[in-house]
Design a protein around this motif. Sequence first.
Motif, PDB file in Angstrom:
ATOM      1  N   HIS A 104      -8.767   2.994  -2.685  1.00  0.00           N
ATOM      2  CA  HIS A 104      -8.717   2.778  -1.228  1.00  0.00           C
ATOM      3  C   HIS A 104      -9.925   3.378  -0.537  1.00  0.00           C
ATOM      4  N   ARG A 105     -11.061   3.354  -1.261  1.00  0.00           N
ATOM      5  CA  ARG A 105     -12.283   3.944  -0.721  1.00  0.00           C
ATOM      6  C   ARG A 105     -12.585   3.347   0.662  1.00  0.00           C
ATOM      7  N   ARG A 113      -7.437   7.342  -4.344  1.00  0.00           N
ATOM      8  CA  ARG A 113      -8.526   7.510  -3.376  1.00  0.00           C
ATOM      9  C   ARG A 113      -9.671   6.549  -3.663  1.00  0.00           C
ATOM     10  N   TRP A 167     -10.865   3.706   3.349  1.00  0.00           N
ATOM     11  CA  TRP A 167      -9.693   3.614   4.225  1.00  0.00           C
ATOM     12  C   TRP A 167      -9.506   4.915   4.991  1.00  0.00           C
ATOM     13  N   PRO A 168      -8.970   4.843   6.164  1.00  0.00           N
ATOM     14  CA  PRO A 168      -8.697   6.092   6.889  1.00  0.00           C
ATOM     15  C   PRO A 168      -7.471   6.798   6.316  1.00  0.00           C
ATOM     16  N   LEU A 222      -6.797   8.920   3.943  1.00  0.00           N
ATOM     17  CA  LEU A 222      -6.465   8.968   2.514  1.00  0.00           C
ATOM     18  C   LEU A 222      -5.749  10.270   2.204  1.00  0.00           C
ATOM     19  N   ASP A 235       0.829  -1.215   0.000  1.00  0.00           N
ATOM     20  CA  ASP A 235       0.000   0.000   0.000  1.00  0.00           C
ATOM     21  C   ASP A 235       0.856   1.255   0.000  1.00  0.00           C
TER      22      ASP A 235
END
Lengths: 289, 787
Positions: free
Chosen positions: B584-585, B581, B587-588, B590, B466
Amino acid sequence: MIMQKFDYQAPADLKEACQIMANYGDKAKLLAGGTDLLIALKKNRISPSQVVALDQVDEIKGLWSDDDGIYLGARTTAAEIADSDFGAAGQALAEAAAQVGSPLVRNLATVGGNLVTAMPAADMAPPLLVMQAGVVLEKLGDNREIALDDFFVGPGEQVMLPEEIMSLIFLPELPSGSGSAFEKLGVRKALERSIVSVAALITLADDGKTIQEARIALGAVAPTPMLAATAGAGLCGKKATKKNFSAAAKTTAQEARPRGLRTSAVYSRLMVEQLTMRALTRAYAAASR
Amino acid sequence: MPKKQFDVLNTRAPRVDAAIKATGQAQYADDLNRTGQLYGAILQSPLAHAKIISIDTSRAERLPGVKAVITAKDVGLTPYGVSPARYDETLFASERVRYIGDEIAAVAATDLATARQALELIKVEYEELPVVLTMDDAVADNAPQLHDDYPGNISAEVHQEFGDVAAAFKECDFIHTHSLTNKRQDGGFIEPHACVAEYDHDGRLTLYTSTQVAHYVQRTVAMVTGIPIGRVRIVRPCVGGGFGPKCEATPLEMSASFLAIKTGCPVKLTYSREQVFLHSRARHQFFHEMTTGFKKDGTIMALDHTCRLDGGAYSSFGIATVYYAGSLLGAPYRLPNMKYDGTRIYTNKPACGAQRGHGGVAARACFEQQLDIIAEELKIDPIKLRMMNMMETGDTTCNALDMSSLGMKECVEAVKKSSKWQKKKGKLPDGKGIGMACGFFVSGAGYPIYRSDTFHSTAEIKVAEDGGTVILRSGIAEIGQGADTMVAMITAETLGIPLSDVRVDSGDTDYSVDLGAYSSRQTLMSGHATKDAAENVKAQILEVVADKLNMDVKNLDFKNGFVKVKGRKKLDFAKFRDYYRKEHRGWPNLPEGDELSFTEAARMAYLEKGTIVGTGKYKPPILGGKFKGAAVGTSPAYGGSAQVVEVTVDRATGKITVDDMTDAHDCGLAINKTMVEGQMQGSLSMGLGEALFEEVKFDEKGALMTPSLGEYRIATALDMPNIDTLIIESGEPNGPFGAKEVGEGAIMPTIPAILNAVYDATGVRITELPLTPERVLLALKEAGKNA
């Protein structure tokens, strides 16, 4: 480091503790602070079947006093004694307690343990000797009080019977005009067994100059903590002068019986003389307050 | 050189392992437990020198709970040791024991009590041999011999001469001889050695062990067990200190390995504190005699130096020790002529090895006193004399050590000023004294212990897929000194990311090659390998970013976790930001804002190239002279230090109190200032202990008399005065970001500074350590200077 198995007993009071000790005698070992006992257990120097913890036995904890003097519970920790005010006459005891082991050890180690283990270098023994302490030994249905001077027998040996428990240390009321001091020589500032330790107590007559009574006690320079009786007696009736202190210190050095184990006997005696001089000087200052 | 600005380095960042160590979560070797684990115990000789007539293990084997008993018959007699030039040990003694503690057998049982009980059932018949405990006895005619291969009980000898000492002495105005003896020391680390060995069905051995040198343990264990080296894996858990004695494979590790192989079960073995003293491998006892010639203007001309070392029963690091004891006097003063004769002698005591300041501490203590003696003779201030003779950056010693950076003068100036030397020297009241001394040390041995072209350190950095975490895998030895934090900081600085984004996995021979924590090598060598790996990773990521966003890679860099662009062209990453973004929708954290983050860039690189992994490596260039023994003392860089110590001496009792210490150390660049100061403080504490308290003692039969930290006294917190620590940064061209050692060099000046201060206080020179009250009073009395 593995200990042999043992039963752990935690009596609720002195009577129950005495009952257990009566039952098991030398198969039982008392646990007060544990700073010596646990080392002995871990090194398999002893293998008791019973370890009898005294931490619930409240009768033998703490300090109190009456017209006769001060009572010190045997279970009182070195830290508690170091923080107590024994006045000018008893300051040697607080000073000695403050130099036992390290802060961590002092929080656990007890005055009773310091005496019962009967090490020649026990820090609290010399001040208690000059304060003419007596110790109370309890057993089931009976007790006896003996002078601390008669308590020690040899390195690690004292007069207690296997079933006895030290409950109290009694410090008789000292006359006004008394002052004491403790001197310890070691190489480190903590966790240090004394090379030599000296406690001195002086009681001045009303004139503030004549020594009415004096006692000097030594640690680490004989098979047991010891009173230097000749030196102490020799000061009685004399003036508190440097010259007299110096003569007493020389006599004390002769009374010492160093075995030359960790330092040479010659050095030990020299240090007895030095530390006695310092202890007498400070005891006199305390007595004059 | 002008000092660079750093984002991570040269700060006081908290250690990466602070939380687990502060909360007690850190796992040390003895904390590890495996399913089905057995407990081992080792039978050690009760005699200092004896023939073994017979060993009968049958009763021990029959004891219920005992799973294996091993002796030399089972494990063979493969010789091993530290230097291949002196493999003089075998795991178990078969014919002869040479010290009280020599290993004879090992047992594995279902619990420790049973294992110990089994030891008592092993019957060993001995024929006692005469014992030699002192060096004089060992070299006497007809002395009992310890090793057939090393006649005269001579373990190692060194004879070196640089320049022409005899000729130089003829030109000298003064020649002075001085001697010093220290005592055998112990590392006094908190955690005794412990290990757990596992042997699996595929014939792979994994050894979890408290060591400074997983790499050398791997080699030695493989050699002694006969398992191919690739099937031996050493894992180092948290380590509670080493200081040198954990720098070699131990009988503990090899016993555990053999017992695991034999039983198929995991086996744990832990030394008691007494066994730590018996294994020893700590500081030798040295007898130094030094004759120094100098001119009346203060110029030092020549040194004639002899040294004898009491090595104990085996060689351990001893060959290196005997060389270091001579070679480390080559600097930091200009000394054109130096002769050295060193002899290491076998005695029936535990073997000595390496300890902080390896080989050089007692030598330094002797030599720095001699400088003070000379200064007094010439009526020159001891600091001035030192400054007159001090080397500078670019100087090379007579024994070919290259001072590629040397901030010694700056160190001396710093302690002089900070200690208010000029106000105090010669002006203190009776019984109070002030003294100073200098020292220097290698930043890593220039050569491995065994002859090899191996890299001294390699490292591997992987970026999580990531892009958010950078994982450094390294074989380095975090032994409490902060090595993990050091490499984490170098990784973060090199990559231009926050320290919190770096995770270090270290201390596993599977991760990388690293020779370990000895000779103060890791900051320079492992630091270099780490930096190399980080640069590799950075280049890989930036290349993808440049390509994808149509930029010139030369204009891109990372700083504080974001891509930095040089020049006028703006980075257009809006499309990639949207893509990241979306992918990784939910996810904290971003990424947002107008800068492209390292995380996004690293993700971009992953999507293009797969997992991003970079490796790094370091080995020193060919260094030093061509003479025999030139490898010992040769290093890519040298750290330097100066100290001022103030003492009070009680003339009536001989008791010394150290009142104040001022220490300056040239570490090139402080990667982490707090950790540099920690090393300085720790070195001074160890030096103070050696000067005043510490001595491992034996009785007349060779039995250890100081088997605990109650009998063997190291300095307590109360014995340490406040220490003024002054960091000097000379910028080492051969070090990563200019950094070099601090771990060992800082101990060098402590003992002589104390000795010089004691002289200043009393007018008496004491030539034997430790400075116990009795020894000091005796010296004062002899000089008629006691009270």
